[in-house]
Scaffold this motif. Structure first.
Motif, PDB file in Angstrom:
ATOM      1  N   ILE A  91       0.821  -1.142  -0.128  1.00 15.29           N
ATOM      2  CA  ILE A  91       0.369  -0.173   0.251  1.00 15.29           C
ATOM      3  C   ILE A  91       1.058   1.572   0.295  1.00 15.29           C
ATOM      4  CG2 ILE A  91      -1.662   0.919   1.466  1.00 15.29           C
ATOM      5  CD1 ILE A  91      -2.674  -1.120   2.084  1.00 15.29           C
ATOM      6  N   LEU A  92       2.156   1.090   0.468  1.00 11.39           N
ATOM      7  CA  LEU A  92       2.666   1.971   0.690  1.00 11.39           C
ATOM      8  C   LEU A  92       4.210   2.519  -0.148  1.00 11.39           C
ATOM      9  CD1 LEU A  92       3.932   1.659   4.732  1.00 11.39           C
ATOM     10  CD2 LEU A  92       2.098   3.469   3.344  1.00 11.39           C
ATOM     11  N   LEU A  93       3.971   1.525  -1.101  1.00 14.05           N
ATOM     12  CA  LEU A  93       4.923   0.888  -2.172  1.00 14.05           C
ATOM     13  C   LEU A  93       4.821   2.537  -3.468  1.00 14.05           C
ATOM     14  CD1 LEU A  93       7.327  -0.706  -3.450  1.00 14.05           C
ATOM     15  CD2 LEU A  93       5.058  -1.264  -5.042  1.00 14.05           C
ATOM     16  N   PRO A  94       3.468   3.118  -4.151  1.00 14.09           N
ATOM     17  CA  PRO A  94       4.073   4.227  -5.331  1.00 14.09           C
ATOM     18  C   PRO A  94       4.733   4.914  -4.054  1.00 14.09           C
ATOM     19  CG  PRO A  94       2.054   3.056  -5.179  1.00 14.09           C
ATOM     20  CD  PRO A  94       2.347   3.042  -3.941  1.00 14.09           C
ATOM     21  N   LYS A  95       4.763   5.460  -2.834  1.00 12.38           N
ATOM     22  CA  LYS A  95       4.911   7.420  -1.834  1.00 12.38           C
ATOM     23  C   LYS A  95       6.461   6.698  -1.427  1.00 12.38           C
ATOM     24  CE  LYS A  95       4.188  10.888   0.062  1.00 12.38           C
ATOM     25  NZ  LYS A  95       3.825  11.833  -0.496  1.00 12.38           N
ATOM     26  N   ILE A  96       6.411   5.334  -1.478  1.00 15.46           N
ATOM     27  CA  ILE A  96       8.437   5.177  -1.268  1.00 15.46           C
ATOM     28  C   ILE A  96       8.831   5.235  -2.267  1.00 15.46           C
ATOM     29  CG2 ILE A  96       9.891   3.292  -0.673  1.00 15.46           C
ATOM     30  CD1 ILE A  96       7.676   2.112   1.602  1.00 15.46           C
ATOM     31  N   LEU A  97       8.035   5.201  -3.493  1.00 20.92           N
ATOM     32  CA  LEU A  97       9.041   5.351  -4.771  1.00 20.92           C
ATOM     33  C   LEU A  97       8.924   6.461  -4.731  1.00 20.92           C
ATOM     34  CD1 LEU A  97       8.024   1.922  -7.164  1.00 20.92           C
ATOM     35  CD2 LEU A  97      10.196   2.523  -6.229  1.00 20.92           C
ATOM     36  N   GLU A  98       8.242   7.261  -4.687  1.00 16.46           N
ATOM     37  CA  GLU A  98       8.143   8.640  -4.440  1.00 16.46           C
ATOM     38  C   GLU A  98       8.901   9.472  -3.878  1.00 16.46           C
ATOM     39  OE1 GLU A  98       5.567  12.376  -4.778  1.00 16.46           O
ATOM     40  OE2 GLU A  98       4.334  10.512  -4.152  1.00 16.46           O
ATOM     41  N   CYS A  99       8.998   9.353  -2.518  1.00 16.42           N
ATOM     42  CA  CYS A  99      10.399   9.297  -2.341  1.00 16.42           C
ATOM     43  C   CYS A  99      11.642   9.840  -2.348  1.00 16.42           C
ATOM     44  CB  CYS A  99       9.915   9.119  -0.240  1.00 16.42           C
ATOM     45  SG  CYS A  99       8.576  10.055   0.229  1.00 16.42           S
ATOM     46  N   LEU A 100      12.136   8.323  -3.087  1.00 20.85           N
ATOM     47  CA  LEU A 100      13.276   7.768  -3.675  1.00 20.85           C
ATOM     48  C   LEU A 100      14.257   8.135  -4.483  1.00 20.85           C
ATOM     49  CD1 LEU A 100      12.794   3.889  -3.241  1.00 20.85           C
ATOM     50  CD2 LEU A 100      14.911   5.204  -1.451  1.00 20.85           C
ATOM     51  N   SER A 101      12.829   8.212  -5.481  1.00 20.85           N
ATOM     52  CA  SER A 101      13.230   9.223  -6.394  1.00 20.85           C
ATOM     53  C   SER A 101      13.358  10.976  -6.420  1.00 20.85           C
ATOM     54  CB  SER A 101      11.614   9.089  -7.849  1.00 20.85           C
ATOM     55  OG  SER A 101      10.870   9.540  -7.570  1.00 20.85           O
ATOM     56  N   MET A 102      12.516  11.880  -5.477  1.00 19.07           N
ATOM     57  CA  MET A 102      12.869  12.682  -5.313  1.00 19.07           C
ATOM     58  C   MET A 102      14.109  13.455  -4.236  1.00 19.07           C
ATOM     59  SD  MET A 102      10.498  14.239  -7.487  1.00 19.07           S
ATOM     60  CE  MET A 102      10.248  15.555  -6.273  1.00 19.07           C
ATOM     61  N   THR A 113      11.770  10.312 -13.297  1.00 19.98           N
ATOM     62  CA  THR A 113      12.553  11.274 -12.092  1.00 19.98           C
ATOM     63  C   THR A 113      13.598  10.932 -12.245  1.00 19.98           C
ATOM     64  OG1 THR A 113       9.741  11.468 -11.046  1.00 19.98           O
ATOM     65  CG2 THR A 113      12.070  11.792 -10.069  1.00 19.98           C
ATOM     66  N   PHE A 114      14.239   9.694 -11.600  1.00 22.00           N
ATOM     67  CA  PHE A 114      15.821   9.239 -12.120  1.00 22.00           C
ATOM     68  C   PHE A 114      16.668   9.472 -13.225  1.00 22.00           C
ATOM     69  CE2 PHE A 114      14.656   5.178  -8.870  1.00 22.00           C
ATOM     70  CZ  PHE A 114      14.990   6.374  -8.354  1.00 22.00           C
ATOM     71  N   SER A 115      15.517   9.199 -14.559  1.00 19.00           N
ATOM     72  CA  SER A 115      16.252   9.632 -15.501  1.00 19.00           C
ATOM     73  C   SER A 115      16.255  11.965 -15.929  1.00 19.00           C
ATOM     74  CB  SER A 115      15.332   9.405 -16.652  1.00 19.00           C
ATOM     75  OG  SER A 115      15.076   7.738 -16.671  1.00 19.00           O
ATOM     76  N   SER A 116      15.227  12.509 -15.150  1.00 16.24           N
ATOM     77  CA  SER A 116      15.940  13.856 -15.619  1.00 16.24           C
ATOM     78  C   SER A 116      17.057  14.325 -13.956  1.00 16.24           C
ATOM     79  CB  SER A 116      14.302  14.480 -14.931  1.00 16.24           C
ATOM     80  OG  SER A 116      14.177  13.807 -13.612  1.00 16.24           O
ATOM     81  N   ALA A 117      17.303  13.642 -13.365  1.00 15.04           N
ATOM     82  CA  ALA A 117      18.644  14.095 -13.112  1.00 15.04           C
ATOM     83  C   ALA A 117      20.052  14.298 -13.662  1.00 15.04           C
ATOM     84  CB  ALA A 117      19.352  12.225 -11.872  1.00 15.04           C
ATOM     85  N   ALA A 118      20.623  15.556 -12.860  1.00 19.59           N
ATOM     86  CA  ALA A 118      21.301  15.791 -13.937  1.00 19.59           C
ATOM     87  C   ALA A 118      22.454  15.085 -13.381  1.00 19.59           C
ATOM     88  CB  ALA A 118      21.379  17.060 -13.549  1.00 19.59           C
ATOM     89  N   SER A 119      22.948  14.338 -12.928  1.00 20.44           N
ATOM     90  CA  SER A 119      24.024  12.811 -13.027  1.00 20.44           C
ATOM     91  C   SER A 119      23.556  11.998 -13.595  1.00 20.44           C
ATOM     92  CB  SER A 119      24.204  12.669 -11.149  1.00 20.44           C
ATOM     93  OG  SER A 119      22.847  11.885 -11.007  1.00 20.44           O
TER      94      SER A 119
END
Length: 232
Positions: free
Chosen positions: A13-24, A62-68
């Motif tokens: 249930i928490l997975l979407p929120k966790i993935l969002e937090c990780l990527s952000m 989100t990950f792919s948008s990172a400058a690094s």
């Protein structure tokens, strides 16, 4: 076992929120590859569930948008970020292997970009970065071979196999150039085996497509053309 089952349900249930937090958080702390590694583990565990296709797509976007990650466009840059390359390759490998076809189709442009970056990273002087990049490209070939074998009749553009094979067809010339460059560069001996294995898979895929309805996307002439262009 029952407790573990219910705990897993609550975690999902928490997975979407966790993935969002990780990527952000990765966007905020782009040197911290732990966010990519954790997301890869979660996708391996839960990514196959169709209800998470959308959140998986948002995560890779989100990950792919990172400058690094955007800056991984030369062997020199790749040499500076071996841990980041490994984490990124592991994440995208998990994405290809575990996510539903809807997520693969929706992320085709990002996966093509990741393949191009892997080809560049294979030329890095850093042995670990180069080898993990080659392993990621091999994962691409493995998934493509599996799908072509399972569906010799060329499927629609909305299938995982079609997306991956189309990416390979577009990136083949760049792949050959970078692999040969890597084999002629410094520390080439350490990557000979993985490179040879990857090229064998590419040849097998081209040969298989040649004998099926996939010939319109990829064929033996494709490989011959890339080799000729690279050697001239």
């Amino acid at each position: 076992m029952l407790i573990k089952h219910f705990a897993g349900q609550h975690f999902q249930i928490l997975l979407p929120k966790i993935l969002e937090c990780l990527s952000m958080n990765f966007l905020l702390y782009q040197r911290h590859d732990c966010f990519l590694r954790t997301a890869a583990n979660m996708i391996e565990e839960f990514g196959h569930k169709e209800e998470y296709s959308v959140v998986c797509v948002r995560t890779i976007e989100t990950f792919s948008s990172a400058a690094s990650l955007s800056n991984l466009n030369s062997s020199y840059t790749c040499d500076q970020e071996p841990d980041l390359i490994e984490a990124y390759a592991n994440f995208t490998s998990a994405f290809i292997r575990c996510c539903p076809k809807e997520a693969i189709v929706a992320s085709r442009s990002l996966l093509e970009l990741s393949f191009q970056k892997a080809a560049i990273c294979s030329t890095a002087m850093h042995q670990g970065a180069a080898l993990v990049a080659i392993s990621y490209m091999s994962c691409f070939f493995d998934a493509s071979l599996t799908d072509v074998l399972e569906s010799p009749e060329c499927p629609s553009d909305e299938s995982r196999g079609a997306v991956l094979v189309q990416i390979l067809a577009r990136c083949g010339e760049g792949l050959m150039f970078n692999v040969f460059y890597a084999l002629l560069g410094v520390s080439a001996l350490s990557r000979v085996h993985k490179s040879a294995t990857m090229l064998q898979k590419l040849a097998a895929l081209c040969s298989l497509c040649e004998r099926t309805m996939w010939k319109g996307i990829l064929c033996w002439d494709s490989l011959c053309g890339w080799l000729q262009t690279t050697s001239t």
